[in-house]
Design an enzyme around this catalytic site. Structure first.
Site, PDB file in Angstrom:
ATOM      1  N   LYS A   1      39.929  17.531  -8.949  1.00 10.67           N
ATOM      2  CA  LYS A   1      41.360  17.263  -9.142  1.00 10.67           C
ATOM      3  C   LYS A   1      42.167  18.488  -8.680  1.00 10.67           C
ATOM      4  O   LYS A   1      42.360  18.638  -7.484  1.00 10.67           O
ATOM      5  CB  LYS A   1      41.616  16.859 -10.587  1.00 10.67           C
TER       6      LYS A   1
ATOM      7  N   HIS B   1      41.949  17.161 -16.432  1.00  9.28           N
ATOM      8  CA  HIS B   1      43.355  17.152 -16.023  1.00  9.28           C
ATOM      9  C   HIS B   1      44.117  18.385 -16.504  1.00  9.28           C
ATOM     10  O   HIS B   1      45.334  18.434 -16.379  1.00  9.28           O
ATOM     11  CB  HIS B   1      44.045  15.886 -16.535  1.00  9.28           C
TER      12      HIS B   1
ATOM     13  N   SER C   1      44.067  11.135 -19.505  1.00 12.49           N
ATOM     14  CA  SER C   1      44.299  10.865 -18.085  1.00 12.49           C
ATOM     15  C   SER C   1      45.289   9.739 -17.824  1.00 12.49           C
ATOM     16  O   SER C   1      45.884   9.684 -16.753  1.00 12.49           O
ATOM     17  CB  SER C   1      42.975  10.567 -17.388  1.00 12.49           C
TER      18      SER C   1
HETATM   19  N1  PMP Z   1      37.211  13.188 -17.116  1.00 13.26           N
HETATM   20  C1  PMP Z   1      38.476  12.748 -17.002  1.00 13.26           C
HETATM   21  C2  PMP Z   1      39.394  12.898 -18.173  1.00 13.26           C
HETATM   22  C3  PMP Z   1      38.925  12.169 -15.804  1.00 13.26           C
HETATM   23  O1  PMP Z   1      40.176  11.718 -15.678  1.00 13.26           O
HETATM   24  C4  PMP Z   1      38.024  12.070 -14.718  1.00 13.26           C
HETATM   25  C5  PMP Z   1      38.455  11.494 -13.367  1.00 13.26           C
HETATM   26  N2  PMP Z   1      38.953  10.229 -13.381  1.00 13.26           N
HETATM   27  C6  PMP Z   1      36.729  12.522 -14.883  1.00 13.26           C
HETATM   28  C7  PMP Z   1      36.350  13.083 -16.092  1.00 13.26           C
HETATM   29  C8  PMP Z   1      35.734  12.407 -13.789  1.00 13.26           C
HETATM   30  O2  PMP Z   1      35.882  13.443 -12.877  1.00 13.26           O
HETATM   31  P1  PMP Z   1      35.328  13.291 -11.408  1.00 13.26           P
HETATM   32  O3  PMP Z   1      36.329  12.533 -10.624  1.00 13.26           O
HETATM   33  O4  PMP Z   1      35.143  14.699 -10.950  1.00 13.26           O
HETATM   34  O5  PMP Z   1      34.025  12.566 -11.508  1.00 13.26           O
END
Ligand code: PMP
Length: 391
Positions: free
Chosen positions: A239, A208, A180
């Protein structure tokens, strides 16, 4: 120290270092441009990859669901909070991910926590990439399993960890599909080969990659042609899908198990009808409007090449997540502030989200941006970058 003075002292130190952040509220819907402090600026900070947060089809589905089913569900899933639309969404997600079954959680964060904490005991070992998302790290912390961290995308180090893991009941390798903060893709084919050699399970967090990579955005597993060889696929509905939530797509056995043991699933109220219906419609959009993903990638190439030509360090990004690596934390926040002054919203990201010394401004283009907007953003990056002597 009295009361929260000890916390205030830490905050004061952040202020001194220039790393104290305030929340920046949007005065508009999420989009290619957003309104901040009464000014329209180009948005490069959201995860709204396909522009679905305000897609008319999702809005319509949400409104109709509220009118028909109300604003909330009034219960956790396992007591009285499962609507037929929850089941339909899960069936759709399983089909989309080419798995037997799927289960929706309240967020991607709680999905990782819920899955890892449910499936691992002190008889097991979890082997995790050093750059995995915080929700994976926290999920691992909730288990009594042995933990091993391998150097980021380093397959030799992963093999070392696997060799050291012979005498555990279950070995689970866990990785982000797309990282991310750097936008690079995990070497999933090699990970799967090692997993098969050492009899390990593979769990991929495709937060992502879903809606971004693979056929119609099915994610990294599909992108690499590994359908059926990755045991657990986690995704987020927050996302590219544009709404809220997380899910796990896997075998029926794992999903049935999580219905009994996935603690965030068990103990937190289910998604309201509007959220569920909008997520479901988003999957239809992915299947029916593939031009959105094409536009996302076209914009990604245009913007990434533009940044590189200006002389910015964009690291190893291979996806729409393009970091502009600055190094110094304070400078990175200064750069972000200057960009905002000139009309681009791109957040500075520093420790602990990324390692010390690798602070950055992270950019994410979306399918919604026009080339004119992206060119205007590049011009602003150039101006701010030169003023701060970054380029
Ligand atoms: N996994 C990854 C790799 C992320 O980047 C994120 C979001 N920052 C999440 C999980 C968490 O997802 P959510 O925003 O739906 O809680």
């Amino acid at each position: 120290m009295k009361g929260f003075d000890y916390l205030q002292a830490e905050l004061n130190e952040m202020k001194k270092q220039g790393t104290f952040r305030t929340l920046i509220p949007l005065e508009s819907d999420q989009g290619a441009k957003v309104v901040i402090d009464g000014r329209e600026v180009i948005q490069l900070s959201s995860n709204n990859y396909l522009g679905l947060t305000s897609h008319p089809r999702l809005q319509k589905a949400a409104i109709e669901a509220i009118e028909k089913f109300g604003a909330g569900t009034g219960s956790v899933r396992t007591i009285a909070g499962t609507l037929t639309m929850h089941k339909e969404l899960e069936e759709k997600l399983a089909k989309f991910k080419h798995t037997e079954a799927a289960l929706v959680f309240q967020s991607g964060f709680t999905t990782n926590q819920g899955v890892l904490s449910a499936i691992l005991t002190n008889e097991d070992v979890v082997i995790s990439d050093a750059f995995n998302h915080a929700s994976i790290i926290d999920g691992i912390r909730l288990t009594k399993a042995e933990r091993k961290v391998y150097n980021h995308v380093d397959m030799k180090d992963l093999e070392r960890a696997l060799k050291e893991s012979n005498n555990f009941r279950v070995r689970v390798i866990v990785t982000d599909g797309v990282f991310s903060m750097d936008g690079n893709i995990a070497p999933l084919p090699e990970i799967v080969e090692l997993a098969e050699k050492y009899d390990a399970l593979v769990m991929v967090d495709d937060a992502h990659a879903s809606g971004v990579l693979g056929e119609n955005g099915r994610g990294t597993v599909n992108h690499f042609g590994l359908d059926g060889r990755v045991h657990i696929q986690v995704g987020t509905l927050s996302k590219a899908i544009g709404v809220l939530g997380g899910y796990v797509a896997s075998s029926k056995t794992l999903i049935d198990y999580l219905i009994h043991k996935g603690r965030p699933f068990l103990f937190s109220t289910s998604h309201p009808p509007a959220v569920t219906a909008a997520c479901s419609e988003a999957i239809n959009v992915l299947l029916e409007e593939s031009e959105l993903i094409e536009r996302l990638w076209d914009n990604t190439k245009f913007f990434k090449i533009g940044l590189e030509q200006l002389g910015f360090n964009t690291g190893k990004s291979e996806t729409p997540i393009t970091p502009v690596i600055i190094g110094d934390e304070a400078l990175s926040h200064q750069f972000s502030d200057k960009l905002l002054t000139y009309g681009v919203f791109a957040q500075g990201i520093a420790f602990p989200t990324v390692a010390k010394g690798l602070a950055r401004v992270r950019t994410i283009v979306t399918a919604e941006h026009t080339k004119e907007e992206l060119q205007a953003a590049l011009d602003i990056f150039e101006k701010a970058g030169k003023e701060l002597k970054i380029i």
